[in-house]
Design an enzyme around this catalytic site. Structure first.
Site, PDB file in Angstrom:
ATOM      1  N   HIS A   1     -20.728 -24.197  22.715  1.00  0.00           N
ATOM      2  CA  HIS A   1     -21.986 -23.825  23.362  1.00  0.00           C
ATOM      3  C   HIS A   1     -22.164 -24.403  24.760  1.00  0.00           C
ATOM      4  O   HIS A   1     -23.201 -24.192  25.393  1.00  0.00           O
ATOM      5  CB  HIS A   1     -23.192 -24.160  22.477  1.00  0.00           C
ATOM      6  CG  HIS A   1     -23.449 -25.635  22.314  1.00  0.00           C
ATOM      7  ND1 HIS A   1     -22.747 -26.409  21.432  1.00  0.00           N
ATOM      8  CD2 HIS A   1     -24.332 -26.460  22.906  1.00  0.00           C
ATOM      9  CE1 HIS A   1     -23.188 -27.652  21.483  1.00  0.00           C
ATOM     10  NE2 HIS A   1     -24.155 -27.723  22.383  1.00  0.00           N
TER      11      HIS A   1
HETATM   12  N1  UDP Z   1     -24.618 -28.562  13.162  1.00  0.00           N
HETATM   13  C1  UDP Z   1     -25.177 -27.903  12.093  1.00  0.00           C
HETATM   14  N2  UDP Z   1     -24.931 -26.569  11.933  1.00  0.00           N
HETATM   15  C2  UDP Z   1     -24.129 -25.859  12.774  1.00  0.00           C
HETATM   16  C3  UDP Z   1     -23.544 -26.559  13.879  1.00  0.00           C
HETATM   17  C4  UDP Z   1     -23.821 -27.899  14.042  1.00  0.00           C
HETATM   18  O1  UDP Z   1     -25.886 -28.510  11.272  1.00  0.00           O
HETATM   19  O2  UDP Z   1     -23.937 -24.655  12.576  1.00  0.00           O
HETATM   20  C5  UDP Z   1     -24.923 -30.005  13.358  1.00  0.00           C
HETATM   21  C6  UDP Z   1     -23.729 -30.912  13.421  1.00  0.00           C
HETATM   22  O3  UDP Z   1     -23.364 -31.385  12.145  1.00  0.00           O
HETATM   23  C7  UDP Z   1     -24.214 -32.040  14.325  1.00  0.00           C
HETATM   24  C8  UDP Z   1     -25.185 -31.356  15.251  1.00  0.00           C
HETATM   25  O4  UDP Z   1     -25.556 -30.135  14.627  1.00  0.00           O
HETATM   26  O5  UDP Z   1     -24.907 -33.008  13.557  1.00  0.00           O
HETATM   27  C9  UDP Z   1     -24.562 -31.106  16.595  1.00  0.00           C
HETATM   28  O6  UDP Z   1     -25.398 -30.367  17.351  1.00  0.00           O
HETATM   29  P1  UDP Z   1     -24.964 -29.652  18.703  1.00  0.00           P
HETATM   30  O7  UDP Z   1     -23.518 -29.278  18.650  1.00  0.00           O
HETATM   31  O8  UDP Z   1     -25.969 -28.586  18.947  1.00  0.00           O
HETATM   32  O9  UDP Z   1     -25.251 -30.781  19.769  1.00  0.00           O
HETATM   33  P2  UDP Z   1     -24.396 -31.828  20.568  1.00  0.00           P
HETATM   34  O10 UDP Z   1     -23.891 -32.829  19.584  1.00  0.00           O
HETATM   35  O11 UDP Z   1     -23.310 -31.082  21.258  1.00  0.00           O
HETATM   36  O12 UDP Z   1     -25.374 -32.424  21.518  1.00  0.00           O
END
Ligand code: UDP
Length: 368
Positions: free
Chosen positions: A210
């Site tokens: 993303h």
């Molecule tokens: N996650 C989830 N469902 C999904 C994809 C990710 O529950 O389909 C969870 C994942 O386990 C993690 C978090 O969302 O805890 C990560 O979020 P994201 O990738 O949006 O944010 P980033 O970590 O990149 O800031």
């Protein structure tokens, strides 16, 4: 009485606040004079990015939802600030707690400090050094005005000390996202539906994407997906699609029977899939932490990371955003030649307890 305002706005925030709310509840039950208001900024608002996490992680209803979702970065920042300022004027706390690195983190820390309210930043001090990422701007601005830093790594401590933050304001406590993982690992369950049929343990991949650098240009998105499919042998690739990615992906019209595109998954289903996967291919930050702790090989399609401990001690490897760079590491992964998790200090499931303990010790003195 210690009054806190706790802010959450986007998916990774919900996962990071859940154990803190739990730890506060446990302290309250033991008679601690601490209470909080939970503010949802509304940055992520649909059920699959917000509501499901409240339900699964037993997060109480927010006291207020600022409903500041949608719009550009500036529009969203402004809407959150306007709503949050009203909230803080009506319910002035001793301390505002922000987590992570999203727009809500930035907007709410600025708003609080302008009202001369203390700010604590959970996951403070991490840096990717890449100012083209909105998250890095959010981190730097938030940390420049934060009073108390709850950090996940020694490297974060170092970054803060390097810009002159006094040691007494840096609290190395570990990672609340891992608290949530450890507390819930026995509740993970398999998602159901045709897209998940026939997935065998360690015989499929999970991918997520993303970051603007990977998904905003259609040709880049297509090239990355092609390279992933090429490098993953005969294995199915489950791809829960972030709303940010969905629009461009639809335009590409990709169809490949090994690529299982699905809506964002709930926390317990997503981590079930990660735990049992052969490998994860991602550009997320949080997922590299979870994959590491679950000892699942993880390839990150980014040039840098604000979480180098996932590379040094975890299972994460940075391969950059050039699709050609995926071939070699995927080959190694398929051949079973991957590093194992070696343990990351204080990622032990007890971080939120430490945070609440520290807050009690700092603010009890101020209040009595
Ligand atoms: N996650 C989830 N469902 C999904 C994809 C990710 O529950 O389909 C969870 C994942 O386990 C993690 C978090 O969302 O805890 C990560 O979020 P994201 O990738 O949006 O944010 P980033 O970590 O990149 O800031």
């Amino acid at each position: 009485m210690i009054n806190l305002t706790i802010v959450a706005g986007a998916r990774p925030n919900f996962i990071k606040i859940a154990p803190i709310l739990n730890a506060i509840k446990q302290r309250q039950e033991k008679g601690a004079n601490i209470r909080y208001r939970l503010v949802h900024t509304g940055q992520h608002y649909d059920k699959k990015m917000s509501g499901d996490f409240f339900e699964q992680l037993n997060i109480p209803e927010p006291h207020i939802n600022l409903e500041a979702g949608g719009g550009t970065q500036a529009e969203q920042t402004a809407a959150i600030m306007v709503g949050f300022e009203k909230e803080l004027i009506q319910n002035r706390p001793d301390l505002v707690i922000v987590v992570g690195d999203v727009t809500s983190t930035l907007a709410c820390s600025i708003t609080a400090k302008k009202l001369v309210i203390d700010v604590a930043h959970v996951e403070g001090g991490i840096r990717s050094g890449d100012l083209s990422m909105p998250e890095e701007v959010n981190r730097i601005v938030t940390d420049s005005i934060t009073d108390h830093f709850f950090t996940t790594s020694e490297i974060a401590n170092k970054h803060l000390k390097a810009v002159g933050v006094h040691e007494s304001r840096i609290h190395f406590v570990g990672n609340t996202m891992i608290d949530t993982l450890i507390a819930n690992q026995n509740r993970f369950f398999s998602p159901e539906g045709p897209q998940f049929e026939g997935l065998k343990e360690k015989s499929y991949f999970v991918m997520t994407m993303h970051r603007p650098a990977n998904v905003d240009a259609e040709h880049k998105l297509r090239a990355l997906i092609d390279a992933i499919l090429e490098g993953t042998g005969d294995y199915p690739v489950v791809f829960p699609v972030h709303p940010r990615t969905a629009q461009n992906l639809a335009k590409l019209g990709i169809s490949n029977k090994r690529l299982r595109m699905v809506e964002p998954l709930s926390y317990l289903e997503f981590n079930y899939l990660v735990k049992n996967a052969k490998g994860v291919i991602t550009d997320s930050g949080g997922i590299t932490e979870e994959a590491s702790v679950m000892n699942v090989p993880c390839i990150t399609m980014r040039d840098n990371t604000e979480r180098p401990e996932t590379v040094n001690l975890g299972t994460n490897e940075l391969v950059g955003t050039n699709p050609d760079n995926l071939r070699e590491p995927l080959g190694r992964l398929l051949a079973g030649k991957w590093k194992s998790y070696r343990g990351i200090p204080l990622w032990d499931g007890k971080t939120a307890d430490r945070i609440v303990e520290i807050i009690l010790s700092i603010y009890s003195n101020n209040n009595n």
